[in-house]
Motif scaffolding. Structure first.
Motif, mmCIF file in Angstrom:
data_model
loop_
_atom_site.group_PDB
_atom_site.id
_atom_site.type_symbol
_atom_site.label_atom_id
_atom_site.label_comp_id
_atom_site.label_asym_id
_atom_site.label_seq_id
_atom_site.Cartn_x
_atom_site.Cartn_y
_atom_site.Cartn_z
ATOM 1 N N UNK A 3 0.803 -1.209 0.000
ATOM 2 C CA UNK A 3 0.000 0.000 0.000
ATOM 3 C C UNK A 3 0.843 1.269 0.000
ATOM 4 N N UNK A 4 2.165 1.126 0.012
ATOM 5 C CA UNK A 4 3.034 2.292 0.165
ATOM 6 C C UNK A 4 3.292 3.011 -1.146
ATOM 7 N N UNK A 5 2.922 2.424 -2.251
ATOM 8 C CA UNK A 5 3.303 2.988 -3.533
ATOM 9 C C UNK A 5 2.091 3.314 -4.376
ATOM 10 N N UNK A 6 2.236 4.371 -5.154
ATOM 11 C CA UNK A 6 1.162 4.828 -6.020
ATOM 12 C C UNK A 6 1.406 4.294 -7.426
ATOM 13 N N UNK A 7 0.382 3.670 -7.989
ATOM 14 C CA UNK A 7 0.499 3.086 -9.323
ATOM 15 C C UNK A 7 -0.445 3.815 -10.263
ATOM 16 N N UNK A 8 0.099 4.409 -11.326
ATOM 17 C CA UNK A 8 -0.752 5.120 -12.264
ATOM 18 C C UNK A 8 -1.637 4.134 -13.005
ATOM 19 N N UNK A 9 -2.888 4.518 -13.201
ATOM 20 C CA UNK A 9 -3.839 3.631 -13.849
ATOM 21 C C UNK A 9 -3.583 3.529 -15.344
ATOM 22 N N UNK A 10 -4.354 2.669 -15.981
ATOM 23 C CA UNK A 10 -4.164 2.385 -17.396
ATOM 24 C C UNK A 10 -4.544 3.582 -18.260
ATOM 25 N N UNK A 11 -4.030 3.579 -19.463
ATOM 26 C CA UNK A 11 -4.243 4.662 -20.420
ATOM 27 C C UNK A 11 -5.436 4.341 -21.312
ATOM 28 N N UNK A 114 1.141 -2.597 -24.095
ATOM 29 C CA UNK A 114 2.192 -3.138 -23.223
ATOM 30 C C UNK A 114 2.143 -2.465 -21.848
ATOM 31 N N UNK A 115 2.021 -1.132 -21.856
ATOM 32 C CA UNK A 115 1.984 -0.391 -20.590
ATOM 33 C C UNK A 115 0.755 -0.776 -19.771
ATOM 34 N N UNK A 116 -0.414 -0.801 -20.406
ATOM 35 C CA UNK A 116 -1.644 -1.119 -19.674
ATOM 36 C C UNK A 116 -1.621 -2.546 -19.129
ATOM 37 N N UNK A 117 -1.110 -3.466 -19.928
ATOM 38 C CA UNK A 117 -1.059 -4.837 -19.432
ATOM 39 C C UNK A 117 -0.072 -4.952 -18.272
ATOM 40 N N UNK A 118 1.040 -4.231 -18.378
ATOM 41 C CA UNK A 118 1.999 -4.226 -17.275
ATOM 42 C C UNK A 118 1.383 -3.668 -15.995
ATOM 43 N N UNK A 119 0.626 -2.593 -16.127
ATOM 44 C CA UNK A 119 -0.034 -2.001 -14.972
ATOM 45 C C UNK A 119 -1.044 -2.971 -14.368
ATOM 46 N N UNK A 120 -1.800 -3.638 -15.225
ATOM 47 C CA UNK A 120 -2.786 -4.620 -14.753
ATOM 48 C C UNK A 120 -2.104 -5.796 -14.067
ATOM 49 N N UNK A 121 -1.012 -6.273 -14.637
ATOM 50 C CA UNK A 121 -0.263 -7.377 -14.027
ATOM 51 C C UNK A 121 0.297 -6.975 -12.663
ATOM 52 N N UNK A 122 0.686 -5.715 -12.524
ATOM 53 C CA UNK A 122 1.163 -5.243 -11.222
ATOM 54 C C UNK A 122 0.047 -5.303 -10.194
ATOM 55 N N UNK A 123 -1.155 -4.866 -10.585
ATOM 56 C CA UNK A 123 -2.302 -4.957 -9.684
ATOM 57 C C UNK A 123 -2.578 -6.412 -9.297
ATOM 58 N N UNK A 124 -2.292 -7.330 -10.206
ATOM 59 C CA UNK A 124 -2.496 -8.760 -9.937
ATOM 60 C C UNK A 124 -1.328 -9.380 -9.184
#
Length: 268
Positions: A3-11, A114-124
């Motif tokens: 919970x310490x890090x902010x992750x920008x959402x998908x584009x 690629x970026x959006x899938x990477x962001x989604x994989x991080x959430x997972x």
């Protein structure tokens, strides 16, 4: 640490022609009558509607609209990316991942996919796979500051602090206004005990979002660590005024108040 890090959402891709402003189109119910290979004008109009739906925080409608476009043209990679983004906004992470993967099968050089899938994989919490996707996005677009910063989030989760620090610094070097990356780097500096650097980055982040209680509380922790008590107290109090539920600020304030109490008693 999660919970310490902010992750920008998908584009969300703006696929509509620049000759027509998408912000003049409102979100309305999708036209379910779009035929296979529907007219380009109708598809463009529906893309505008989908963009408006996302802007108006109605991702469910955006999904319905984009599904009709995909039925009309199953090779429209951009529609898959945008539907994935809308699915992610709905919390349908598995569906989002599937759409991004389909988009990449259709258009392997689509950076946003690629970026959006990477962001989604991080959430997972599939961090290795996320790093691979962000790395590919960076290969395709070497100045992609967002990808560097989000890759840093996954690296942190894997304990690769040096790699994360390097990526955060590269991202900030490419886009100094990337507030959430300053926040993330500050969190890492706090963990590493580099308190002055943490304070500097939190201060930069707070310049753009002054009412962020988490950033205020964590800057207070950094001030407390270097015994700048008054500044720490100010930050803890400010954080609690914004959100009384911030536990770290409550604990920090209580700790410093108790310390001051003992100090005052000792001088009597």
């Amino acid at each position: 640490m999660r919970s310490a890090y902010s992750l920008l959402l998908v584009i969300f891709l703006h696929l509509t022609p620049h000759t027509v402003r998408a912000d003049t189109i409102g979100c309305k119910a999708p036209d379910l009558g779009l035929s296979i290979g529907g007219a380009k004008e109708q598809v463009d109009a529906m893309l505008k509607q989908a963009t408006a739906c996302v802007r108006e925080r109605q991702p469910g409608r955006a999904v319905a609209i984009l599904t009709q476009i995909i039925k009309s043209d199953p090779t429209n990679a951009g529609a898959y990316v945008n539907r994935g983004s809308a699915q992610a906004a709905l919390g349908e992470i598995a569906f989002a991942l599937n759409d991004y993967t389909t988009a990449l099968r259709l258009a392997p050089d689509m950076i946003e996919a690629w970026y959006n899938r990477g962001t989604t994989l991080t959430h997972m919490r599939r961090f290795e796979a996320a790093i691979a996707d962000f790395t590919e996005a960076i290969r395709l677009k070497p100045d992609f500051a967002l990808a560097f910063c989000n890759r840093g989030v996954s690296e942190i989760e894997l304990g690769r602090y040096d790699d994360a620090l390097a990526d955060y610094s590269i991202a900030i070097g490419k886009d100094a206004k990337l507030t959430y990356c300053h926040f993330n780097r500050a969190n890492l500096y706090l963990i590493l005990g580099e308190y002055q650097r943490a304070i500097s980055d939190y201060t930069t982040a707070l310049g753009e979002r002054a009412s962020d209680p988490t950033a205020l509380s964590r800057r207070g922790q950094a001030y407390e660590a270097i015994e700048q008590t008054e500044q720490a107290l100010d930050d803890y109090k400010a954080a609690l005024e914004i959100d009384p539920r911030i536990e770290s600020a409550r604990e920090g304030l209580a700790r410093l108040m108790e310390k001051q109490k003992h100090s005052n008693n000792g001088t009597k």
